[in-house]
Design a protein around this motif. Structure first.
Motif, short mmCIF file in Angstrom:
data_model
loop_
_atom_site.label_atom_id
_atom_site.label_comp_id
_atom_site.label_asym_id
_atom_site.label_seq_id
_atom_site.Cartn_x
_atom_site.Cartn_y
_atom_site.Cartn_z
N VAL A 7 13.72 -11.43 -2.53
CA VAL A 7 12.78 -11.41 -3.63
C VAL A 7 11.37 -11.21 -3.10
N GLY A 8 10.72 -10.13 -3.52
CA GLY A 8 9.29 -9.95 -3.22
C GLY A 8 8.50 -10.62 -4.32
N VAL A 9 7.75 -11.62 -3.98
CA VAL A 9 7.13 -12.46 -5.00
C VAL A 9 5.74 -11.95 -5.33
N ALA A 10 5.61 -11.33 -6.52
CA ALA A 10 4.29 -10.82 -6.93
C ALA A 10 3.32 -11.96 -7.17
N ALA A 11 3.83 -13.12 -7.60
CA ALA A 11 2.95 -14.26 -7.84
C ALA A 11 2.25 -14.70 -6.57
N CYS A 12 2.94 -14.57 -5.44
CA CYS A 12 2.32 -14.92 -4.17
C CYS A 12 1.14 -14.01 -3.89
N LEU A 13 1.32 -12.72 -4.18
CA LEU A 13 0.23 -11.77 -3.98
C LEU A 13 -0.94 -12.12 -4.90
N THR A 14 -0.62 -12.47 -6.13
CA THR A 14 -1.67 -12.80 -7.08
C THR A 14 -2.50 -13.98 -6.59
N ALA A 15 -1.82 -15.02 -6.13
CA ALA A 15 -2.52 -16.23 -5.75
C ALA A 15 -3.34 -16.03 -4.48
N LEU A 16 -2.89 -15.15 -3.59
CA LEU A 16 -3.53 -15.04 -2.30
C LEU A 16 -4.54 -13.91 -2.21
N ALA A 17 -4.57 -13.02 -3.19
CA ALA A 17 -5.38 -11.82 -3.06
C ALA A 17 -6.86 -12.12 -2.87
N ALA A 18 -7.36 -13.14 -3.54
CA ALA A 18 -8.79 -13.40 -3.50
C ALA A 18 -9.18 -14.49 -2.50
N LEU A 19 -8.20 -14.98 -1.72
CA LEU A 19 -8.50 -16.06 -0.79
C LEU A 19 -9.04 -15.53 0.51
N PHE A 79 6.05 -6.70 10.10
CA PHE A 79 5.48 -6.47 8.78
C PHE A 79 5.76 -5.07 8.28
N GLN A 80 5.85 -4.96 6.96
CA GLN A 80 5.73 -3.70 6.26
C GLN A 80 4.35 -3.71 5.60
N VAL A 81 3.55 -2.68 5.83
CA VAL A 81 2.19 -2.63 5.32
C VAL A 81 2.07 -1.39 4.42
N TYR A 82 1.48 -1.58 3.24
CA TYR A 82 1.41 -0.46 2.30
C TYR A 82 0.22 -0.63 1.36
N GLY A 83 -0.22 0.48 0.81
CA GLY A 83 -1.25 0.46 -0.22
C GLY A 83 -0.63 0.18 -1.58
N SER A 84 -1.35 -0.55 -2.42
CA SER A 84 -0.77 -1.00 -3.68
C SER A 84 -1.79 -0.92 -4.81
N ASP A 85 -1.29 -0.60 -6.01
CA ASP A 85 -2.12 -0.65 -7.22
C ASP A 85 -2.30 -2.10 -7.66
N GLY A 86 -3.50 -2.43 -8.13
CA GLY A 86 -3.72 -3.71 -8.77
C GLY A 86 -3.47 -3.61 -10.26
N PHE A 97 -0.37 -7.26 -7.53
CA PHE A 97 -0.26 -5.97 -6.85
C PHE A 97 1.17 -5.48 -6.90
N ARG A 98 1.33 -4.16 -7.03
CA ARG A 98 2.67 -3.58 -7.11
C ARG A 98 3.42 -3.82 -5.80
N GLN A 99 4.73 -3.99 -5.94
CA GLN A 99 5.57 -4.17 -4.77
C GLN A 99 5.85 -2.82 -4.11
N ALA A 100 6.40 -2.90 -2.90
CA ALA A 100 6.58 -1.69 -2.10
C ALA A 100 7.49 -0.68 -2.79
N GLY A 101 8.49 -1.14 -3.51
CA GLY A 101 9.44 -0.23 -4.14
C GLY A 101 8.97 0.34 -5.47
N GLU A 102 7.85 -0.12 -5.96
CA GLU A 102 7.34 0.37 -7.24
C GLU A 102 6.49 1.62 -7.04
N ALA A 103 6.41 2.43 -8.09
CA ALA A 103 5.59 3.64 -8.03
C ALA A 103 4.12 3.24 -8.03
N GLN A 104 3.36 3.81 -7.11
CA GLN A 104 1.92 3.58 -7.04
C GLN A 104 1.25 4.81 -7.66
#
Length: 327
Positions: A7-19, A79-86, A97-104
């Protein structure tokens, strides 16, 4: 049959993006149910302590920078590193942020990294150069995205009903790109609804829930402030909702919010008003009303009226009979 979920947890990205990177790494380092697989941080490269990438550019330009992934643990991390849409989550407007498998389809698609996979030794950091290729047809205004570092390790989050659940953790560093051109900020309030939940006890207070949707109608990211209110008939009863500051709302995004009124009237006409504003933006507001009905209260009132009518009729008949005897 035991099934493992990654499970790629988008909520984790949300909580950590501005920290800040140090805080983000600490937050990501302590999963429940086992020893932490490692901690890491993601931040703009360099020594000036930027918490995020803030860029201004004309359409058709190429921006170059670098992102730093630091391994703060005592073991190698992959790590897997990628650019993502907000984007804003629909229910509470949090930045995700969009997960790696989602269309950017936005800023995430404009980012080209020097590498998308790396292994960082313990206690070391790796700087990854990247470019942002701003399309010639890019619209003016705010474009929000990020660079995400997804830990390839799968943590075991628990075992329930024969199902193994695994979690992959990720940290994102935000990119706020403003493309040159006319800025047209705007906000709107839509889909105001009042739900009334009467008590089963006659004449008791009810509960009302106000839901509304805030829309960024312009081309600039905004941090709106909303002032919701519900008033009863003639303003005799009114809610006491506090003013609320919402998360940053991206251009074209919308999010739904709600507020509870625990001591709403059981029987009334409720009129809801929501006003939204942001610095430099004309405020917008919308209204909606509905009748609030408590069937237990109405039933009690109806029964009392029936008793009153019966009593008045009985008194009238008694008076008529008495008058006939006297005559």
């Amino acid at each position: 049959m035991r099934t493992a979920f990654r499970v790629g947890v988008a909520a984790c990205l949300t909580a950590l993006a501005a920290l800040t990177p140090t805080t983000a790494a600490a937050a990501a380092a302590a999963p429940a149910g086992g020893a932490p697989p490692g901690s890491w941080s993601v931040q703009p490269a360099g020594t000036n302590g930027r918490p995020a990438f803030v860029m201004d550019s004309a359409a058709g330009s190429v921006i170059k920078d670098a992102v730093r992934v630091s391994n703060l643990s005592d073991a190698p991390l992959s790590f897997q590193v990628y650019g993502s849409d907000g984007y804003n989550t629909p229910r509470d407007g949090a930045l995700a942020f969009r997960q790696a498998g989602e269309a950017q389809t936005g800023l995430g698609n404009w980012i080209a990294l020097g590498t998308n996979a790396l292994v960082v030794p313990p206690g070391r950091a790796a700087d990854i150069p990247f470019t942002v290729n701003v399309p010639a047809e890019a619209t003016p205004g705010s474009h929000i995205g990020g660079i995400v570092a997804l830990n390839n390790a799968v943590e075991q989050a628990g075992d329930a009903s024969g199902v193994d659940v695994g979690i992959q953790r990720a940290i994102a560093v935000r990119i706020h790109l403003t493309v040159d051109g006319p800025l047209t900020p705007g906000l709107a309030v839509r889909s105001i609804r009042v739900r009334h939940h009467p008590s089963g006890v006659p004449f008791a207070a009810a509960r009302a829930t106000l839901t509304y949707t805030v829309v960024n109608t312009g081309n600039t990211a905004l941090k709106p402030t909303v002032s919701p209110k519900i008033e009863g008939l003639f303003g005799l009863r009114h809610s006491a909702f506090p003013e609320r500051t919402l998360p940053v709302l991206l251009p074209g995004e919308r999010a739904e919010f709600s507020a509870d009124w625990p001591d709403a009237p059981g029987l009334d006409y409720l009129n809801a008003t929501v006003r939204v504003s942001a610095p430099g933006v004309p405020p917008a507001s919308a209204q909606s009303g509905r009748a609030a009905v408590s069937w237990s209260t109405l039933g009690t009132v109806g029964a009392l009226l029936a008793v009153l009518v019966f009593s008045l009729g009985w008194i009238r008949r008694q008076k008529s009979g008495l008058a006939g005897e006297i005559s």
